[in-house]
Design a protein around this motif. Structure first.
Motif, PDB file in Angstrom:
ATOM      1  N   HIS A  99      -4.643 -21.398  31.977  1.00 58.92           N
ATOM      2  CA  HIS A  99      -3.079 -21.716  31.780  1.00 58.92           C
ATOM      3  C   HIS A  99      -2.208 -20.617  31.198  1.00 58.92           C
ATOM      4  O   HIS A  99      -2.667 -19.631  30.357  1.00 58.92           O
ATOM      5  CB  HIS A  99      -3.096 -22.786  30.849  1.00 58.92           C
ATOM      6  N   ASP A 131      -5.812 -17.420  24.065  1.00 64.35           N
ATOM      7  CA  ASP A 131      -5.786 -18.736  24.617  1.00 64.35           C
ATOM      8  C   ASP A 131      -4.362 -18.929  25.268  1.00 64.35           C
ATOM      9  O   ASP A 131      -3.387 -19.362  24.736  1.00 64.35           O
ATOM     10  CB  ASP A 131      -5.676 -19.869  23.607  1.00 64.35           C
ATOM     11  N   ASP A 132      -4.292 -18.527  26.671  1.00 59.84           N
ATOM     12  CA  ASP A 132      -5.392 -18.378  27.592  1.00 59.84           C
ATOM     13  C   ASP A 132      -5.193 -17.173  28.434  1.00 59.84           C
ATOM     14  O   ASP A 132      -5.782 -16.925  29.301  1.00 59.84           O
ATOM     15  CB  ASP A 132      -5.685 -19.687  28.199  1.00 59.84           C
ATOM     16  N   GLU A 165      -0.875 -27.007  29.891  1.00 58.57           N
ATOM     17  CA  GLU A 165      -2.018 -27.190  29.275  1.00 58.57           C
ATOM     18  C   GLU A 165      -1.960 -27.544  27.722  1.00 58.57           C
ATOM     19  O   GLU A 165      -2.512 -28.682  27.241  1.00 58.57           O
ATOM     20  CB  GLU A 165      -3.272 -26.141  29.342  1.00 58.57           C
ATOM     21  N   GLU A 166      -1.007 -26.795  27.164  1.00 58.92           N
ATOM     22  CA  GLU A 166      -0.861 -27.014  25.743  1.00 58.92           C
ATOM     23  C   GLU A 166      -0.120 -28.343  25.338  1.00 58.92           C
ATOM     24  O   GLU A 166      -0.092 -28.418  24.293  1.00 58.92           O
ATOM     25  CB  GLU A 166      -0.104 -25.714  25.172  1.00 58.92           C
ATOM     26  N   ASP A 192     -10.966 -21.356  29.273  1.00 61.72           N
ATOM     27  CA  ASP A 192     -10.032 -21.591  28.362  1.00 61.72           C
ATOM     28  C   ASP A 192     -10.968 -22.104  27.111  1.00 61.72           C
ATOM     29  O   ASP A 192     -10.428 -22.682  26.255  1.00 61.72           O
ATOM     30  CB  ASP A 192      -9.029 -22.602  28.714  1.00 61.72           C
TER      31      ASP A 192
HETATM   32 ZN   LIG Z   1      -5.945 -23.038  26.104  1.00 57.90          ZN
END
Ligand SMILES: [Zn+2]
Length: 475
Positions: A99, A131-132, A165-166, A192
């Motif tokens: 991501h 991340d990431d 994603e977050e 991830d």
């Molecule tokens: Zn992540």
């Protein structure tokens, strides 16, 4: 496709040589504040997605594109997809997931500028470094090295780089529904997740699920004078405390719903360097406070594989609003981390069985569910894909993967896990215990990153040497 050992070694040498250029690419991406939870940065998410698409195209990947979905409630962030499918139909297709979006900067304790990657010692500091962004950029480097050295890849490859994603991947399932071909593959590498140490590579095989319930106690039609009625009117607040105590053991851990952990996972947990000092530092324990005793289990088992309960809210008044009264009603919101493989419904039935019988002082007890649960996930890696991954890790890290769990809940993993449960899912990443993802001073360990560049080069060769049929049979 079988690639000879010398070729793979030449590509690995090339990816190592290209490290400075790869770091420049990584730094350029990290300079874009692609924070998906902040509407003011949504344009940055799209800008970064478009830039990555252009770079993937320049790299020699096909159909590099920024995908969108039919809008629904909320705003869907774009997802970048690309592919390289010239290895032939007898060679597996490997999907790489990462991501591009970032957590907000948050805490003021940053000692560097969060969107300006800075190398200090063996770490690269920036929001998103581990991340990431570092996770999937390590794959771009491996792709680039293969194409430069041989003009092709040893496997078919698809890249999916998510933009939300977050914030819990709210539209990922819709992307899977509306763009199924972007996700069709024989094996997936979801990059991830965390390594238990900078020299110990981790294969994530489980997540705990998350559920919330509100435990409500009531007994009176009104708040009443505690001097007049104390000792005769049941106190819902005391009853609430007694019920929470009923749920927990002498250490304060959830007493019910514990699961059997098989010997393979127990043995894996023994290989993971989580000690009392790690807990002390990671959980910010005060000097005179010790971690909970492990009793007959390992720290890893408690953190990853057993359910846990936390009181995350109450309806008790704060001291500024105290009064000398027995309150008519009291409630607490309990957050329950459900064990991998356990369902929220199973846990709810357990909680009901404990909390709704023999109410303390005869108060009325209710257990109300709070929407928004995340599923748990428990995976048994087996078959040739994981043997191939181990060989690639031995080449890159000098040792095979160690199975680890995650105590938290990552929605995208559960989504992939449910939808593609028949595929080999390799959950790895470039995070380590000191990466402080989501916290201040996030950093990528450059030794880990270098090892992943080489590992990815080998991973494509190892997976490419398998047949799609063998992969399907092994999962
Ligand atoms: Zn992540």
């Amino acid at each position: 496709m079988d690639v000879d050992v010398d070729t793979t070694a030449a590509v690995a040498a090339r990816v190592a040589e290209a490290l400075p250029r790869t770091l420049e690419r990584l730094k350029a991406y990290l300079a874009v504040p692609a924070i998906s939870c902040e509407p003011a940065h949504h344009a940055d998410v799209r800008r970064l997605a478009e830039r990555i698409r252009d770079d993937l195209q320049a790299l020699g990947l096909d159909r590099a594109r920024v995908l969108d979905v039919t809008p629904g409630e909320g705003v869907a962030m774009p997802l970048v997809a690309a592919e390289w499918l010239h290895a032939g139909p007898d060679v597996p297709t490997v999907l790489i997931y990462g991501h591009l979006d970032l957590q907000p900067v948050g805490e003021p304790e940053w000692t560097t500028s969060p969107h300006e990657a800075v190398q200090r010692g063996d770490r690269l500091f920036a929001r998103g470094a581990a991340d990431d962004m570092g996770g999937w950029v390590s794959h771009l480097a491996a792709v680039e090295a293969w194409l430069a050295e041989t003009g092709g890849l040893p496997c078919n490859l698809k890249l999916v780089i998510e933009g939300e994603e977050e914030i819990g991947s709210p539209f990922l399932e819709r992307f899977m529904d509306e763009h199924p071909d972007a996700f069709e593959a024989d094996v997936m590498v979801l990059t991830d997740c965390e390594n238990p140490g900078v020299d110990v590579p981790g294969l994530t095989v489980s997540l705990r699920g998350l559920m919330e319930v509100e435990l409500v106690c009531e007994a009176l039609g009104a708040d009443v004078h505690s001097g007049l009625w104390g000792n005769m009117a049941p106190d819902p607040t005391i009853a609430l405390f007694r019920l929470v105590a009923r749920l927990t053991d002498e250490d304060g851990r959830l007493r019910f719903g514990r699961v059997h952990v098989d010997d393979a996972r127990k043995a894996a947990a023994q290989q993971v360097p989580i000690d009392a000092q790690t807990v002390r530092e990671g959980a910010h324990l005060l000097d005179r406070v010790d971690p909970l005793p492990v009793r007959d289990r390992s720290i890893a088992e408690w953190l990853w594989w057993q359910p846990a309960v936390t009181v995350i809210a109450t309806t008790l008044p704060p001291p500024s609003q105290k009064k000398n009264a027995i309150r008519r009603r009291a409630s607490a919101t309990l957050s329950v981390r459900v064990a991998p493989g356990q369902t929220a419904d199973e846990m709810l039935a357990i909680l009901r069985g404990v909390l709704l019988v023999d109410p303390p002082a005869g108060v009325i007890v209710r257990l109300e569910t709070v929407p928004g649960w995340g599923g748990s996930w428990l995976y048994t890696p087996r078959g040739p894909a994981f043997e191939a991954a181990d060989r690639a890790y031995v080449a890159g890290w000098g040792r095979p993967l160690v199975q680890v769990g995650i105590g938290g809940s990552i929605p995208f993993v559960a989504m992939f896990g449910q939808r593609f449960s028949d595929l080999p899912l390799i959950l790895n990443g470039v995070l380590d215990p000191l990466s402080t993802a989501h916290g201040p001073n996030e950093s990528l360990h450059l030794g880990v990153f270098e090892k992943m560049l080489v590992t990815n080069v080998h991973l494509y060769a190892e997976l490419g040497a398998l047949s799609p049929a063998a992969l399907a049979g092994g999962a």
